[in-house]
Design an enzyme around this catalytic site. Structure first.
Site, mmCIF file in Angstrom:
data_model
loop_
_atom_site.group_PDB
_atom_site.id
_atom_site.type_symbol
_atom_site.label_atom_id
_atom_site.label_comp_id
_atom_site.label_asym_id
_atom_site.label_seq_id
_atom_site.Cartn_x
_atom_site.Cartn_y
_atom_site.Cartn_z
ATOM 1 C CB SER A 90 -1.378 0.398 1.909
ATOM 2 O OG SER A 90 -1.993 1.321 1.529
ATOM 3 C CG HIS A 94 0.580 13.272 0.636
ATOM 4 N ND1 HIS A 94 -0.773 13.315 0.096
ATOM 5 C CD2 HIS A 94 0.531 12.258 1.854
ATOM 6 C CE1 HIS A 94 -1.479 12.431 1.096
ATOM 7 N NE2 HIS A 94 -1.088 11.638 1.882
ATOM 8 C CG HIS A 104 -4.516 4.917 -2.493
ATOM 9 N ND1 HIS A 104 -6.055 4.314 -2.967
ATOM 10 C CD2 HIS A 104 -4.021 3.942 -1.441
ATOM 11 C CE1 HIS A 104 -5.612 2.731 -1.808
ATOM 12 N NE2 HIS A 104 -4.742 2.879 -1.263
ATOM 13 C CG ASN A 106 -4.421 -2.025 -1.324
ATOM 14 O OD1 ASN A 106 -4.840 -2.481 -1.140
ATOM 15 N ND2 ASN A 106 -3.694 -2.108 -0.188
ATOM 16 C CG HIS A 149 -9.116 8.003 -15.622
ATOM 17 N ND1 HIS A 149 -10.508 7.342 -14.757
ATOM 18 C CD2 HIS A 149 -8.876 9.363 -14.879
ATOM 19 C CE1 HIS A 149 -10.031 7.969 -13.408
ATOM 20 N NE2 HIS A 149 -10.357 8.749 -13.839
ATOM 21 N N GLY A 262 -4.540 -4.982 14.955
ATOM 22 C CA GLY A 262 -3.267 -4.642 15.951
ATOM 23 C C GLY A 262 -2.378 -4.396 15.584
#
Length: 309
Positions: A90, A94, A104, A106, A149, A262
């Site tokens: 991931s 910026h 972004h 992932n 795109h 976690g």
């Protein structure tokens, strides 16, 4: 099904992306290995205060657990309580320059194993792939959106003509701030729960998505990195980054899964931008470049309508 094959690809992908972005920025990413007490761990690669990237992170994680957390079973309640493993890469970039968009990406693999009954596991593992990439400009450029795109479409084209329109719509639907009534950016592609067609088909598609991030984003980063800007542009960038924070903390399933399972907080929240502002009921000046972001870019749009298939 071969999770080891997926893990090898993900680690190679992380290395490739970091190496290319270091070439663009001129500074190195720090390396931070971590272990998760409940099982598994990961490798975080991070750059802060770079020449081009104000903050960027490329995370690899491979974590395991005895019971699926609530965020993973909202749409699959039958999997509640099963042992599981998840792995993925991931990233969020910026850039410092407000004319360069945030990006972004992932890609991930998830497997829920059958519960044990009397020491014996019953049934087959349930696996799926997910992933995608999306673009968040602060000052919109149509040629940038079309390039991004078009590269997303190219990543999916070998696997069937229906994938791109489906995954584009999935991205438009997912990266939407419901409390604001606006998209996070200009979209891209997004998919989850992908297992139709068999493991190799889904894995190859996910590989292609990961491999197309650099050609989708790096040309835009290099094109805009030296565009002149002033305090007005930086101020608007910080304001719009607030929307990015809101989405990641309120709506993003990956963030919720990481925190509920976690995961390592520093790695999960590395996606947040370093400088952000909020204002009460602010609106851009009519006719301004800032207003054009809202009117021309933050709305559903077929960016490839003028390009050949």
């Amino acid at each position: 099904m071969n999770p080891l094959q997926v893990k090898e690809f993900l680690l190679e992908l992380q290395d490739l992306i970091v190496q290319r972005l270091e070439q663009v920025d001129g500074k190195s990413f720090r390396k931070d290995e971590w272990q998760r007490p409940e099982g598994g761990g990961g490798l975080t690669r991070l750059i802060e205060e770079g020449n081009v990237l104000e903050r960027g992170g490329v995370n690899f994680s491979h974590v395991t657990g005895a019971r699926l957390p609530p965020s993973a079973t909202t749409h699959r309640p039958e999997l509640a309580g099963r042992p599981w493993e998840a792995m993925g890469v991931s990233l969020v970039m910026h850039p410092r320059n407000p004319h360069a968009p945030t990006a972004h990406m992932n890609v991930r693999f998830f497997c829920a194993y059958p519960p044990s009954a009397g020491g014996q596991a019953e049934g087959e593992p349930i696996w799926w792939f997910g992933g995608g990439m999306d673009l968040t400009p602060y000052y919109g450029y149509e040629e940038d959106a079309r390039h991004f795109h078009a590269t997303c479409r190219k990543a999916l084209a070998p696997f069937g003509a229906d994938y791109h329109p489906r995954f584009k719509q999935g991205c438009d639907d997912y990266f939407f701030l419901k409390h604001r009534g606006e998209p996070r950016g200009v979209g891209g592609i997004f998919y989850d729960d992908l297992n139709a067609g068999g493991f190799e088909h889904c894995f190859n598609l996910t590989e292609s998505v990961g491999d197309h991030f650099l050609p989708a984003y790096v040309p835009l980063l290099e094109r805009r990195a030296d565009t002149p800007y002033g305090e007005r542009e930086r101020d608007f960038q910080a304001y719009r980054r607030g929307r990015y924070v809101e989405f990641n903390l309120v709506w993003d399933r990956g963030t919720l899964f990481g925190l509920q399972s976690g995961g390592r907080t520093e790695s999960i929240l590395m996606s947040l931008p370093p400088i952000v502002k909020w204002r009460y009921d602010w609106h851009p000046e009519p006719g301004s470049a800032e207003a054009r972001l809202y009117s021309d870019f933050l709305r559903p749009r077929d960016w490839l309508a003028e390009l050949p298939a």
